[in-house]
Design a protein around this motif. Sequence first.
Motif, short mmCIF file in Angstrom:
data_model
loop_
_atom_site.label_atom_id
_atom_site.label_comp_id
_atom_site.label_asym_id
_atom_site.label_seq_id
_atom_site.Cartn_x
_atom_site.Cartn_y
_atom_site.Cartn_z
N TYR A 1 0.83 -1.21 0.00
CA TYR A 1 0.00 0.00 0.00
C TYR A 1 0.87 1.26 0.00
O TYR A 1 0.54 2.26 -0.65
N LYS A 2 1.96 1.21 0.72
CA LYS A 2 2.89 2.35 0.73
C LYS A 2 3.42 2.59 -0.68
O LYS A 2 3.53 3.74 -1.13
N GLY A 3 3.75 1.52 -1.39
CA GLY A 3 4.21 1.65 -2.77
C GLY A 3 3.17 2.27 -3.68
O GLY A 3 3.49 3.11 -4.52
N PHE A 4 1.90 1.85 -3.51
CA PHE A 4 0.82 2.47 -4.28
C PHE A 4 0.75 3.97 -3.98
O PHE A 4 0.61 4.79 -4.88
N GLY A 5 0.83 4.31 -2.70
CA GLY A 5 0.76 5.71 -2.31
C GLY A 5 1.87 6.53 -2.92
O GLY A 5 1.64 7.64 -3.41
N ASP A 6 3.09 5.98 -2.91
CA ASP A 6 4.23 6.69 -3.50
C ASP A 6 4.02 6.92 -5.00
O ASP A 6 4.33 7.99 -5.53
N ARG A 7 3.50 5.91 -5.70
CA ARG A 7 3.28 6.07 -7.14
C ARG A 7 2.18 7.09 -7.43
O ARG A 7 2.30 7.90 -8.35
N PHE A 8 1.09 7.06 -6.64
CA PHE A 8 0.04 8.07 -6.81
C PHE A 8 0.60 9.47 -6.55
O PHE A 8 0.29 10.43 -7.26
N ARG A 9 1.43 9.59 -5.52
CA ARG A 9 1.98 10.89 -5.14
C ARG A 9 2.89 11.43 -6.24
O ARG A 9 2.85 12.63 -6.57
N GLU A 10 3.71 10.56 -6.82
CA GLU A 10 4.66 10.99 -7.86
C GLU A 10 3.95 11.42 -9.14
O GLU A 10 4.42 12.33 -9.83
N THR A 11 2.85 10.76 -9.47
CA THR A 11 2.15 11.07 -10.72
C THR A 11 1.06 12.12 -10.54
O THR A 11 0.51 12.61 -11.53
N GLY A 12 0.74 12.44 -9.29
CA GLY A 12 -0.33 13.40 -9.04
C GLY A 12 -1.71 12.81 -9.17
O GLY A 12 -2.71 13.54 -9.11
#
Length: 328
Positions: A267-278
Motif C-alpha cells: 500500500y505504501k508503494g501504491f501511495g508513492d506512485r500516486f503521489r509521484e504522478t499526481g
Amino acid sequence: MTSPTVSVVIATYNRGEKIARTLDSVLAQTRQPSEIIVIDDASTDDTAEWIRGHYPQVSVFTFPNGGTSVARNRGARQAHGDVLVFLDHDDDLLPKAVETLTDLLRRFPDARAAYADHEYKDVTAGEFFPNHHSAIAAFQRLRPIPVKAKLGNARLYAREMYYALLRGNLLQQPWAIYRTDFQALGGFDPAIRYCEDWEMYLRVTSERNVVLSDQVISTHVIEGGNLHRAAGQEIQHMKVLRKHIGLAGMKDWKATRVLRERLALYYKGFGDRFRETGAPGAWPAYLRAFAAWPFDAVVAFRCIAWSPGGIRGAIKGAGRKADRADLP
C-alpha cells in the motif's frame, strides 16, 4: 518403507505439440510414475487431441476452463498414486527427478512433501542459471533456516520454513506431496492466480514437515509467455497476504506481524506512485498502509501530509478520492 506409487499431474492450456518436450522428459525417468495425468483446461488449439494421438500412455482429461489451480485440483482428483508430483507444462524433468523426490520421502519419513532445486533457462532473455539455491541471491535465505534433520544435501524442515516463506517463495516446481495430505490441505486455491504455488506452499509448510534437496532435478523454462511477470501480480500477492493474515490471526503473532508489514509495504508503494504522478489516491493508500501496520513512521507522516486539508478535510476530500482510487 514400501516405495509409494506416483502420479505426475500436468495442467495445460493451448500448449499444443510443444508439450511433447515435457512429456518426453517424464517418460525418460529412471523411476517411471504409475500414471501421467494431463488436465486440459479447455484448450482451443486441440492440445488434448494431439496428446491422445501421440502419447497413448498418458491419461488426458478435458474440463471447462477454470485456471491453473482448478486444473491441478482436478488432476489430483483423477490420480490414484500415493504421491502427487506437480509439473508445469513448459518445464522439463531431468532423468532422476521422480526418483529423487520419492527417495527424499523415503529417507525422511516425517516429511509429507518434497522439493528440490532446478536450473533456470530464459530463452527470451538468454539467461541461464545452473541452479537456484546457489546462483540466485534471494535463495541464500534458505541457509539460516533451522532444520530438524540433515542427510547429505537434503534437509528436513518444520514450521520454520513457513516463517521464511512469508517473506517470499523459496520452494519450486516440480514438487511431491502425499495425496492424502494434499486433499486434507484443500489443494490449490482457485481464487489465487500467478502465485498459486507460493500460497499452496505456505499452507503446506504451516502444517506439515517438508524435505528440501539441493539436487537439481528439472529445467525451469521461461519463454516469454509465462506468467512470472504478469500484470496484476502485486494484487495477487496482496490477496495471499490478506488470506494468511486471516489464517494466522492472533494465534500466531509472529506470522501476522510479517504478513501485515508486507501488506503495508504494498500500500505504501501504491501511495508513492500516486503521489509521484499526481493521481488521486495517495492518501487512501497511505491510510491503508497505516491500518495494516501502524508502526511505520514514514507512513504515519504521509497520512497526515497527504490528507486533503489535514485530518479535518479527510472525510470530505480524501473520502471522495478513496472512492475513485483503484486500490485492491
